[in-house]
Design a protein around this motif. Structure first.
Motif, mmCIF file in Angstrom:
data_model
loop_
_atom_site.group_PDB
_atom_site.id
_atom_site.type_symbol
_atom_site.label_atom_id
_atom_site.label_comp_id
_atom_site.label_asym_id
_atom_site.label_seq_id
_atom_site.Cartn_x
_atom_site.Cartn_y
_atom_site.Cartn_z
ATOM 1 N N UNK A 248 30.258 46.375 32.032
ATOM 2 C CA UNK A 248 29.824 47.070 33.239
ATOM 3 C C UNK A 248 31.028 47.265 34.156
ATOM 4 N N UNK A 249 30.991 48.314 34.953
ATOM 5 C CA UNK A 249 32.142 48.649 35.789
ATOM 6 C C UNK A 249 32.545 47.499 36.708
ATOM 7 N N UNK A 250 31.565 46.852 37.325
ATOM 8 C CA UNK A 250 31.883 45.774 38.259
ATOM 9 C C UNK A 250 32.454 44.564 37.525
ATOM 10 N N UNK A 251 32.023 44.350 36.288
ATOM 11 C CA UNK A 251 32.594 43.266 35.488
ATOM 12 C C UNK A 251 34.056 43.557 35.153
ATOM 13 N N UNK A 252 34.369 44.810 34.836
ATOM 14 C CA UNK A 252 35.749 45.195 34.535
ATOM 15 C C UNK A 252 36.639 44.990 35.757
ATOM 16 N N UNK A 253 36.128 45.347 36.928
ATOM 17 C CA UNK A 253 36.891 45.152 38.161
ATOM 18 C C UNK A 253 37.133 43.668 38.405
ATOM 19 N N UNK A 254 36.112 42.854 38.167
ATOM 20 C CA UNK A 254 36.235 41.413 38.359
ATOM 21 C C UNK A 254 37.265 40.819 37.409
ATOM 22 N N UNK A 255 37.276 41.273 36.156
ATOM 23 C CA UNK A 255 38.270 40.785 35.200
ATOM 24 C C UNK A 255 39.674 41.113 35.676
ATOM 25 N N UNK A 256 39.890 42.328 36.120
ATOM 26 C CA UNK A 256 41.217 42.718 36.602
ATOM 27 C C UNK A 256 41.665 41.809 37.742
ATOM 28 N N UNK A 257 40.797 41.644 38.733
ATOM 29 C CA UNK A 257 41.173 40.891 39.925
ATOM 30 C C UNK A 257 41.341 39.408 39.632
ATOM 31 N N UNK A 258 40.565 38.870 38.699
ATOM 32 C CA UNK A 258 40.689 37.447 38.381
ATOM 33 C C UNK A 258 42.037 37.146 37.720
ATOM 34 N N UNK A 259 42.444 37.986 36.774
ATOM 35 C CA UNK A 259 43.742 37.789 36.113
ATOM 36 C C UNK A 259 44.880 38.072 37.091
ATOM 37 N N UNK A 260 44.740 39.140 37.876
ATOM 38 C CA UNK A 260 45.771 39.474 38.843
ATOM 39 C C UNK A 260 45.986 38.343 39.834
ATOM 40 N N UNK A 261 44.903 37.739 40.298
ATOM 41 C CA UNK A 261 45.034 36.648 41.264
ATOM 42 C C UNK A 261 45.701 35.433 40.624
ATOM 43 N N UNK A 262 45.320 35.102 39.411
ATOM 44 C CA UNK A 262 45.930 33.969 38.720
ATOM 45 C C UNK A 262 47.429 34.197 38.544
ATOM 46 N N UNK A 263 47.807 35.423 38.167
ATOM 47 C CA UNK A 263 49.216 35.783 37.992
ATOM 48 C C UNK A 263 49.958 35.771 39.331
ATOM 49 N N UNK A 264 49.336 36.348 40.348
ATOM 50 C CA UNK A 264 49.977 36.477 41.652
ATOM 51 C C UNK A 264 50.314 35.115 42.253
ATOM 52 N N UNK A 265 49.407 34.165 42.127
ATOM 53 C CA UNK A 265 49.657 32.853 42.722
ATOM 54 C C UNK A 265 50.783 32.111 42.002
ATOM 55 N N UNK A 266 51.055 32.489 40.750
ATOM 56 C CA UNK A 266 52.171 31.884 40.018
ATOM 57 C C UNK A 266 53.489 32.583 40.341
ATOM 58 N N UNK A 267 53.493 33.914 40.249
ATOM 59 C CA UNK A 267 54.755 34.648 40.335
ATOM 60 C C UNK A 267 55.339 34.635 41.746
ATOM 61 N N UNK A 268 54.513 34.440 42.761
ATOM 62 C CA UNK A 268 55.027 34.409 44.125
ATOM 63 C C UNK A 268 55.482 33.023 44.546
ATOM 64 N N UNK A 269 55.470 32.079 43.613
ATOM 65 C CA UNK A 269 55.979 30.735 43.917
ATOM 66 C C UNK A 269 57.471 30.602 43.629
ATOM 67 N N UNK A 270 58.097 31.665 43.161
ATOM 68 C CA UNK A 270 59.545 31.633 42.936
ATOM 69 C C UNK A 270 60.080 33.053 43.007
ATOM 70 N N UNK A 271 61.399 33.207 43.036
ATOM 71 C CA UNK A 271 62.012 34.523 43.158
ATOM 72 C C UNK A 271 62.470 35.084 41.827
ATOM 73 N N UNK A 272 63.037 36.287 41.897
ATOM 74 C CA UNK A 272 63.559 36.942 40.703
ATOM 75 C C UNK A 272 64.700 36.165 40.066
#
Length: 261
Positions: free
Chosen positions: A196-220
Motif C-alpha cells: 500500500x502507498x502509505x506502507x511504502x512511504x513508511x518503509x522509506x522514512x524508517x530506513x532513512x531515519x535509521x541511516x540519518x541518525x548514524x551518518x550524522x554522528x560523524x563527518x566525511x
C-alpha cells in the motif's frame, strides 16, 4: 506481527526511537526541495505505522515548534506543518551527507598532532577532533602551535586502531552493518508483495531515519580515511538502493492517501 512492522522494529535504533527526531526526518525528507507542508493527519498515519502513538506525535510537534524547527498553520479544521526557515536551512546543509549515493570526496590531508599535557592548546581554540588529552586529529597540521609530534596521515600512513576507535566506535560500525544486513534481507525477502502507498512511504522514512541518525554522528573525514569497504560506505550503497526503490513522494499525494485510510 505483520512483515512491515517486523522490519521497521528490527532496524537499528528503533528501540531507542525519539519521536521528535523521527519527525525531523519525516518533514525534512518530504519538504526538502520546497516550502511544502504536511498535514497532521498524514504525520499521525505514518507515525502509527512506526508504532508511535498520536499523543507522542502531538508532544513532539509542540517541542519542534518551541525550538523554532517547524511552523504550524490552520487550514480550515486541518493543521499543516512545515519547516521554518531555520529548519529548512539546517536540513539542506546536511542533505549531502544523508543523500549522497556514491563515495564521498577524499580528504586531502589529515594530521595527528600530539603535545605533552602542559603544552597542549585549549581544546575550544584549536579546530579538529580531540581524541584524548594532547592528541588532535586535524586538517590544519601546518598551522598548529608547537606540537612536538605531527604525523601526516593518508593512504600510506593510515590511522592507528586506537584513533579509529576513538573517532568511530566499533558500536557505530556494528549498527551500519546491521542496517545494511536488514536492507539485504528485505531485497531477498518474498514476504513483501504489492505494498500500500502509505506502507511504502513508511518503509522509506524508517530506513532513512535509521541511516540519518548514524551518518550524522560523524563527518566525511571518516569515509575518506576508512576507504570504500568500511561498514558505513557499504551501508550507504544499500540505503541508496532502498531510497531509489521507494522514491520521495509528493506531500500532496500523501494527504490524499492518508485521508482514504
Amino acid at each position: 506481527m505483520n512483515p512491515l512492522t517486523e522490519f521497521v522494529q528490527s532496524l537499528p535504533g528503533h528501540d531507542r526511537l525519539k519521536v521528535w527526531s523521527f519527525l525531523v526526518t519525516l518533514l525534512g525528507d518530504l519538504t526538502l526541495d520546497s516550502k511544502a507542508s504536511v498535514s497532521g493527519v498524514s504525520i499521525t498515519a505514518i507515525s502509527a505505522r512506526m508504532g508511535i502513538k498520536p499523543e507522542a506525535v502531538r508532544v513532539a510537534l509542540h517541542r519542534l515548534r518551541k525550538d523554532n524547527w517547524i511552523e504550524t498553520v490552520k487550514v480550515g479544521r486541518e493543521s499543516r506543518h512545515s519547516l521554518t526557515t531555520r529548519g529548512l536551512r539546517e536540513t539542506q546543509a546536511v542533505s549531502p551527507r544523508v543523500y549522497t549515493t556514491g563515495e564521498t570526496a577524499s580528504l586531502p590531508s589529515v594530521s595527528l598532532a600530539v603535545w605533552t599535557k602542559p603544552d597542549a592548546p585549549a581544546t575550544d581554540q584549536t579546530p579538529g577532533i580531540w581524541l584524548r588529552d594532547g592528541a588532535l586529529l586535524t586538517t590544519n597540521g601546518d598551522g598548529l602551535p608547537g606540537a612536538p609530534l605531527i604525523v601526516n596521515l593518508g593512504p600510506e600512513q593510515p590511522l592507528p586502531d586506537w584513533v579509529l576507535e576513538a573517532v568511530l566506535p566499533s558500536t557505530l560500525a556494528a549498527e551500519y552493518t546491521e542496517l545494511a544486513n536488514r536492507i539485504k534481507w528485505f531485497r531477498e525477502s518474498s514476504e513483501f508483495g504489492k505494498l500500500a502507498d502509505l506502507d511504502a512511504i513508511t518503509l522509506r522514512l524508517s530506513v532513512l531515519h535509521s541511516w540519518r541518525r548514524l551518518v550524522l554522528r560523524h563527518g566525511d573525514e571518516i569515509d575518506a580515511l576508512k576507504g570504500p569497504n568500511w561498514p558505513g560506505a557499504l551501508c550507504r550503497h544499500q540505503v541508496a538502493w532502498f531510497l531509489d526503490r521507494f522514491p520521495r513522494p509528493d506531500p500532496a499525494s500523501i494527504d490524499v492517501i492518508s485521508a482514504q485510510t
